[in-house]
Scaffold this active site. Structure first.
Site, PDB file in Angstrom:
ATOM      1  N   SER A 123       0.848  -1.201   0.000  1.00 22.55           N
ATOM      2  CA  SER A 123       0.000   0.000   0.000  1.00 22.55           C
ATOM      3  C   SER A 123       0.875   1.238   0.000  1.00 22.55           C
ATOM      4  CB  SER A 123      -0.865   0.031   1.264  1.00 22.55           C
ATOM      5  OG  SER A 123      -0.060   0.453   2.368  1.00 22.55           O
ATOM      6  N   ASP A 124       0.332   2.355  -0.479  1.00 22.88           N
ATOM      7  CA  ASP A 124       1.043   3.593  -0.220  1.00 22.88           C
ATOM      8  C   ASP A 124       0.851   3.898   1.265  1.00 22.88           C
ATOM      9  OD1 ASP A 124       1.463   6.640  -2.161  1.00 22.88           O
ATOM     10  OD2 ASP A 124       2.417   5.921  -0.331  1.00 22.88           O
ATOM     11  N   TRP A 125       1.643   4.790   1.776  1.00 24.63           N
ATOM     12  CA  TRP A 125       1.639   5.042   3.232  1.00 24.63           C
ATOM     13  C   TRP A 125       0.380   5.814   3.613  1.00 24.63           C
ATOM     14  CZ3 TRP A 125       5.237   2.319   1.470  1.00 24.63           C
ATOM     15  CH2 TRP A 125       6.232   1.743   2.252  1.00 24.63           C
TER      16      TRP A 125
END
Ligand code: GLC
Length: 738
Positions: A264-266
């Site tokens: 996932s992106d952060w």
């Protein structure tokens, strides 16, 4: 020892080895295949251990399996260099003293080199730095398409054309992964603006999705064999892209056969059930903005942490999806941290610095050069004035998650001074200034108080100094401040900031030899373009930026870069702005322009950009002969080869990127006038000529038919356009597909 005794000893020894080998569990047995080892490791893990490795344990790491000796996963930004060590659970640097890296040029500069070999050098070098720093997941490269010149993160990506980005991303990934480090290509997908990035739902037709926005990711996965991919923050079809049925399960894993890890992106994960079922494998940074704030020690409450465990224990969800996530993560671990044959990397080396310099020298674009003001001849030029804050401003810091703690950075002024030495007098004036910004990754950094900038006084001082100079280098452009080339927000206009236009106009009134050196990651407007003889796009060149720029300005290197995106005259010439769908209404943004992005739109509108996609001049001159095709008519399974003779008719060696565009004269659905389907960077000495040929097949003729949900190629007439840029076609050849 007699023979008999020796053979008995030998047999006993072999038996011992086999015995020992038999004692090594399969998951640790390096003689077994990765898949066998994955399955065995999986079979030994408890459900708690399985859940633990699917989410972060710190800002940039996720758990291993301590009981089994399976190591943790350590990720690091970013696409241009290895980020300084971040605190375990805070968004600022750990203040290590051994993590100052080599900063490589921004990826727009790499794309502008149009040289896949340089891309491999880039990936191998940055991969060596990651490996040495014991990071097994590099959070890059980024290949989001350049839809609008205002996107704050365009500098991290590879331009407006899916074919160029597809060809250039593959070697970068192979280079990184040759070190036993996973490339994590990002941000998948449709993250083409920073405004509302964490929730905006992108509406785009399937033609644009498949023809423009997905190809570079598909190439990264199918040709680059990327071991990881990062979901983007935004939504598509109403689902966050970090857990998205269409993009992750249907297209990426089913259709493309991706066997790696979806990261996932952060802060890109928003729901446990969606994360379980819609293709997410590793959750990072929940409850953060991926930049500078976040909930502390939230890891057990991550969507794929205790909430997931609870659902498993209650029997509400089975371990089916969990086992797939764990298989993928274990596969990445065996490809990286548990690959006993991988190299050991290297860090902060001269070789990496020189690689960065080479990449910058190959990517710098000579946009304009009237009267051959460039290259500057130090036998004649004795008084050089350098003007502009960008001549001295550090550019390896700031800009968001790609910010670096570089071992050193040669500024354009330092590069010019060191190149000139005693051959001429170099004077510097600031000319313009930008507001000071708070340092990134520094604990409790404060926004410095702003002194009022007296632009007029700075301009006046520069104009005065310019009167006596033989040549004036104005080093300006954008910077990594907010609303410039910076993650988290977009630019507000196409124009140069900080009254640089006024400065350049004023200087050009008092000196005929004003050379504008743009340090940017984006296109900018140039209202002064008619009044200056020379313009160079120098990009963000990294650690050796100043030396690379000086090499070009003084002619040690002949510029060979070509633009990876269009420079429009004004913002409304860009399709996202012409059709009014940017940045959307805060909830949705509709890509009304469809496939007509960049030069595809310019061609459709028959408008002349300021500088077209693929444009770049040289200090020598290249002549193109008449292009010929080896066939006039082809069937669906044929190939066709176009050949053109390229001659260097100037008086110095140089490189030219010959570009092949293909146009479909008649199609059942609208198509662009032409699309890039081939390019070759050719190095020629003075007077040398070479035959340059391109062989294509039906794939280069096809388009995505969204009424049928598949790629189609239709018989009829096609045109091959061969040229020095999308706006400088030198030869065309018609042919027919039966
Ligand atoms: C950021 C970025 C992503 C980066 C990650 C970790 O928000 O979107 O590119 O790798 O978070 O810093």
């Amino acid at each position: 020892m007699n023979l008999r005794l020796m053979s008995i000893t030998g047999c006993l020894f072999l038996l011992g080895v086999v015995k020992a080998q038999q004692n090594i569990p399969v998951y640790l047995d390096t003689s077994r295949s990765i898949e066998e080892r994955v399955e065995d490791a999986l079979s030994r893990m408890t459900v708690e251990e399985k859940v633990a490795i699917t989410h972060a344990q710190s800002k940039f790491s996720s758990a291993g399996v301590p009981r089994l000796g399976i190591p943790e996963n350590w990720a690091s930004d970013g696409p241009h260099g290895i980020r300084a060590e971040v605190m375990w659970d805070e968004w600022y640097g750990a203040n290590w003293t051994n993590d100052s890296c080599i900063a490589f040029p921004a990826l727009t500069c790499l794309a502008a080199s149009w040289n896949p070999e340089v891309s491999y050098l880039y990936g191998k070098s940055i991969g060596e730095e990651a490996r040495y720093r014991n990071k097994n997941i590099l959070l890059g490269p980024g290949v989001n398409i350049y839809r609008t010149p205002l996107n704050g993160r365009n500098f991290e990506y590879m331009g407006e054309d899916p074919y160029l980005a597809s060809v250039m991303v593959v070697p970068y990934i192979k280079g990184v992964q040759s070190n036993g480090v996973a490339a994590c290509v990002k941000h998948y997908a449709l993250n083409n603006q920073e405004i509302d990035r964490d929730h905006v739902n992108v509406n785009v037709d399937d033609r644009a999705l498949y023809e423009i926005y997905l190809p570079a990711f598909k190439a990264a996965v199918q040709e680059g064999k990327a071991w990881a991919i990062m979901g983007s923050y935004n939504k598509y079809k109403g689902e966050h892209c970090c857990h998205n049925q269409y993009l992750l399960n249907d297209i990426l894993k089913r259709d493309w056969g991706f066997d790696g890890v979806v990261v996932s992106d952060w802060g890109g994960t928003h729901d446990t059930k969606e994360a379980i079922y819609n293709g997410l494998d590793m959750e990072f940074g929940s409850w953060t903005n991926g930049l500078d704030w976040g909930a502390s020690n939230a890891y057990d409450n991550y969507f794929l942490a205790n909430p997931y465990l609870k659902l498993l224990k209650s029997g509400e969800v089975t371990e089916k999806e969990l086992n797939d996530k764990v298989r993928r993560i274990l596969r990445l671990v065996y490809r990286t941290n548990m690959d006993h044959n991988r190299p050991y990397g290297s860090f902060g080396t001269k070789e990496h610095a020189l690689a960065g310099r080479q990449i910058a020298e190959e990517g710098i674009v000579l946009l304009k050069n009237d009267r051959n003001v460039l290259p500057v001849n130090l036998n004649k030029v004795k008084k050089i004035l350098v003007v502009g804050e960008n001549a001295v401003k550090k550019m390896t810091v700031g800009g968001g998650s790609s910010s670096l703690k570089a071992k050193y950075e040669v500024s354009p002024l330092a590069g010019i001074q060191s190149r000139v030495g005693k051959d001429a007098e170099v004077t510097y004036v600031q000319g313009y200034a930008s507001p000071a910004v708070k340092e990134q990754d520094v604990k409790d950094a404060k926004v410095p108080e702003q002194e009022k900038i007296d632009y007029a006084a700075l301009r006046e001082e520069a104009v005065k100094a310019a009167k006596g100079a033989d040549v004036v280098f104005v080093v300006g452009g954008l910077n990594k401040n907010d609303n410039q080339d910076c993650e988290g927000d977009d630019r507000k206009s196409l124009g140069l900031p900080y009254e640089q236009d006024e400065l350049i106009a004023a200087l050009s009134k008092v000196n005929p030899n004003v050379v504008v050196v743009l340090v940017t990651g984006n296109a900018v407007a140039m209202p002064w373009i008619k009044n200056v003889p020379s313009v160079v796009e120098a990009w963000y060149g990294g650690t050796e930026a100043g030396n690379a720029i000086a090499s070009i300005l003084f002619g040690d290197v002949n510029p060979s870069g070509k633009l990876p995106f269009t420079f429009p005259v004004k913002l409304e010439d860009n399709s996202a702005h012409a059709l009014g769908e940017y940045p959307g209404d805060g909830e949705n943004v509709t890509y009304k322009e469809g496939i007509f992005v960049g030069y595809r739109w310019a061609d459709k509108q028959k408008s002349k950009p300021l500088f077209p996609f693929g444009h770049g001049l040289s200090y020598t001159t290249f002549d193109y002969g008449k292009a010929v095709a080896d066939k006039k008519v082809i069937s669906k399974d044929d190939q066709i080869t176009f050949t053109v003779t390229l001659s260097n008719v100037g008086n110095r060696p140089g490189a030219e990127t010959v570009q092949l565009y293909i146009g479909d004269k008649k199609s059942s659905l609208p198509r662009p006038v032409k699309e890039l389907k081939g390019f070759k960077k050719v190095y020629l000495t003075a007077g040398e000529q070479k035959e340059v040929s391109f062989t294509i097949d039906k794939e280069a003729l096809s388009f995505y038919d969204d009424t049928k949900g598949q790629w189609v190629v239709e018989p009829g007439k096609f045109e091959a356009y061969i040229g020095a840029s999308s706006g400088d076609i030198r030869s065309t050849v018609g042919f027919e597909l039966k």
